[in-house]
Each structure stands twice: as structure tokens, then as C-alpha cells.
Design a protein around this motif. Structure first.
Motif, PDB file in Angstrom:
ATOM      1  N   GLN A 162       0.829  -1.207   0.000  1.00  0.00           N
ATOM      2  CA  GLN A 162       0.000   0.000   0.000  1.00  0.00           C
ATOM      3  C   GLN A 162       0.862   1.256   0.000  1.00  0.00           C
ATOM      4  OE1 GLN A 162      -3.279  -0.032   2.790  1.00  0.00           O
ATOM      5  NE2 GLN A 162      -3.237   2.196   2.999  1.00  0.00           N
ATOM      6  N   ILE A 163       1.918   1.255   0.814  1.00  0.00           N
ATOM      7  CA  ILE A 163       2.822   2.404   0.868  1.00  0.00           C
ATOM      8  C   ILE A 163       3.581   2.551  -0.446  1.00  0.00           C
ATOM      9  CG2 ILE A 163       4.886   3.329   2.018  1.00  0.00           C
ATOM     10  CD1 ILE A 163       3.848   1.923   4.593  1.00  0.00           C
ATOM     11  N   TYR A 164       4.011   1.438  -0.997  1.00  0.00           N
ATOM     12  CA  TYR A 164       4.736   1.453  -2.274  1.00  0.00           C
ATOM     13  C   TYR A 164       3.871   2.030  -3.384  1.00  0.00           C
ATOM     14  CZ  TYR A 164       7.026  -0.357  -6.474  1.00  0.00           C
ATOM     15  OH  TYR A 164       7.623  -0.477  -7.712  1.00  0.00           O
ATOM     16  N   GLN A 165       2.647   1.567  -3.480  1.00  0.00           N
ATOM     17  CA  GLN A 165       1.759   2.042  -4.536  1.00  0.00           C
ATOM     18  C   GLN A 165       1.469   3.526  -4.392  1.00  0.00           C
ATOM     19  OE1 GLN A 165      -1.558  -0.674  -4.162  1.00  0.00           O
ATOM     20  NE2 GLN A 165      -0.631  -2.172  -5.551  1.00  0.00           N
ATOM     21  N   TYR A 166       1.299   3.990  -3.157  1.00  0.00           N
ATOM     22  CA  TYR A 166       1.042   5.411  -2.934  1.00  0.00           C
ATOM     23  C   TYR A 166       2.250   6.247  -3.367  1.00  0.00           C
ATOM     24  CZ  TYR A 166      -0.033   9.803  -0.602  1.00  0.00           C
ATOM     25  OH  TYR A 166      -0.268  11.137  -0.343  1.00  0.00           O
ATOM     26  N   CYS A 167       3.437   5.814  -2.918  1.00  0.00           N
ATOM     27  CA  CYS A 167       4.636   6.587  -3.220  1.00  0.00           C
ATOM     28  C   CYS A 167       4.942   6.613  -4.712  1.00  0.00           C
ATOM     29  CB  CYS A 167       5.831   6.014  -2.454  1.00  0.00           C
ATOM     30  SG  CYS A 167       5.802   6.338  -0.675  1.00  0.00           S
ATOM     31  N   MET A 168       4.709   5.491  -5.379  1.00  0.00           N
ATOM     32  CA  MET A 168       5.068   5.412  -6.793  1.00  0.00           C
ATOM     33  C   MET A 168       4.172   6.270  -7.685  1.00  0.00           C
ATOM     34  SD  MET A 168       7.822   3.786  -6.938  1.00  0.00           S
ATOM     35  CE  MET A 168       7.982   3.486  -8.693  1.00  0.00           C
TER      36      MET A 168
END
Length: 216
Positions: free
Chosen positions: A186-192
Motif C-alpha cells: 500500500q505504501i509502495y503504490q502510494y509513493c510510486m
């Protein structure tokens, strides 16, 4: 500033994020993988990559580089103001950079294949198992942390995110199964989806650096 690195370096991705976040102008120089760094200024001769050169100052180790940048360019900060939260962010970043990054170090992988003669299939299995195990621990750390949000520690980008996202990007490139890491994903998708991370990935082309050649 000049950033000397290998083209696929996870640690260099982290440093690029910090440089871009701080809006620091820098040049990237790609060093061939199997080359020792012999032609930098004297303090840098025994250092590993990535390496940041700021005039006569040469710094390696990603955490040291990030701390240097945060002290020289304090805005926006990489660490929260609260002293307790700051310690937890540091601990998380150290876990990622100190324990997970080395698993994909080309020197280690070359030792497995060339010295221990481990077959490519077994080497890939070794890397996958260790990466998944360590990423599961990181996911659990954040699950136990009630403050996680769009970023690792709430609503502000910190050192923890700059350390984590490049490692997840690398794991995804290796086709590592991330399905059991819902918080990290979830954090990865948000940051990307943020321009900062896209710019760091699609960074300007490297200028090739060959040892023995003077860098201007």
C-alpha cells in the motif's frame, strides 16, 4: 555534487530520492560493476558505491549520505520532530538499509556464483527467500505501528520511506511475491504515484565513468 554509482543500485535510488527531495543539483556517473574505485580524490579511494562527492568531501554509505544531506539542507526534513518517533524512523531505515540492501549486493552474489559455484536457480531461490523473510519482518513492524498511513510513519515522508521504496521496487523487478505484505504494498503504490519517486526512477541519463579518467 556528483553521485558515483552502479546503474541498477538500490542504494543509489535512495540517494537520488533525497537529492531530488532537497532540490539539489547533481550529476550521476556510472561506474562499471566489477571495477574498484581507484581514481577519486584520496579520501574516497577505499570507499564503496554509491559515493557522493561534494567538492573535496567524499561520502559513501547511503545512511551517512542521507544524514549529510539532511543536515546541509534541512528543509524538507527527513526525520520527524518528535524524538521518539525520530528514533523509530531511524531504526526502520537502518533495518532496511543495513539488513536488506546487502542481500542483493553484487559482490555477495558474485561470491555465491563464482566462489561457491552455486547454480543460478539456487542463487535466485536464496535471494528470494531472504528478501521475502526480511520484508515480512518490516511489514510486521509497520503493522504493529498504529501511526502508519500513506507513508511508513504517518502523513509525512521520512527517511524510512526513502529507504523502503527502492528495495520494494527492486523486489518487484525480481518478481518477488509481495502479496503477503499488504502494508508495504500500500505504501509502495502510494509513493510510486508521486512525482518525486517517478523522477528518481526516470533519472537523467548517467555519464559513464571509467577509473583512471579524470572527472571534471
Amino acid at each position: 555534487m556528483q553521485l558515483f554509482t552502479h546503474t541498477m543500485s538500490v542504494a543509489a535510488f535512495t540517494v537520488r530520492l533525497a537529492l531530488k527531495l532537497k532540490q539539489v543539483d547533481f550529476e550521476q556517473l556510472a561506474v562499471p560493476h566489477l571495477t574498484s574505485v581507484k581514481a577519486f580524490n584520496a579520501p574516497a579511494q577505499s570507499m564503496n558505491l554509491p559515493l557522493l562527492q561534494d567538492y573535496q568531501l567524499a561520502i559513501n554509505q547511503p545512511l551517512a549520505i542521507l544524514e549529510y544531506l539532511d543536515e546541509k539542507y534541512p528543509r524538507p526534513p527527513l526525520l520527524p520532530e518528535d524524538i521518539g518517533l525520530r528514533a523509530r524512523v531511524r531504526a526502520f531505515a537502518h533495518s532496511v538499509i543495513g539488513e536488506v540492501y546487502p542481500l542483493a549486493n553484487h559482490q555477495i552474489l558474485n561470491y555465491l556464483s563464482q566462489t561457491l559455484l552455486i547454480k543460478e536457480q539456487l542463487q535466485a531461490r536464496w535471494l528470494q527467500d531472504w528478501l521475502q523473510g526480511n520484508l515480512q519482518k518490516l511489514n510486521q513492524l509497520l503493522e504493529d505501528n498504529a501511526e502508519w498511513g500513506p507513508f511508513c510513519f504517518g502523513y509525512e515522508l521520512t527517511l524510512a520511506d526513502l529507504a523502503l521504496i527502492p528495495q520494494l521496487h527492486y523486489a518487484q523487478q525480481l518478481m518477488i511475491d509481495l502479496s503477503k505484505l499488504p502494508i508495504l504494498v500500500q505504501i509502495y503504490q502510494y509513493c510510486m504515484h508521486l512525482n518525486l519517486f517517478q523522477e528518481a526512477i526516470n533519472s537523467p541519463s548517467f555519464r559513464c565513468y571509467w577509473p583512471g579518467k579524470k572527472v571534471t
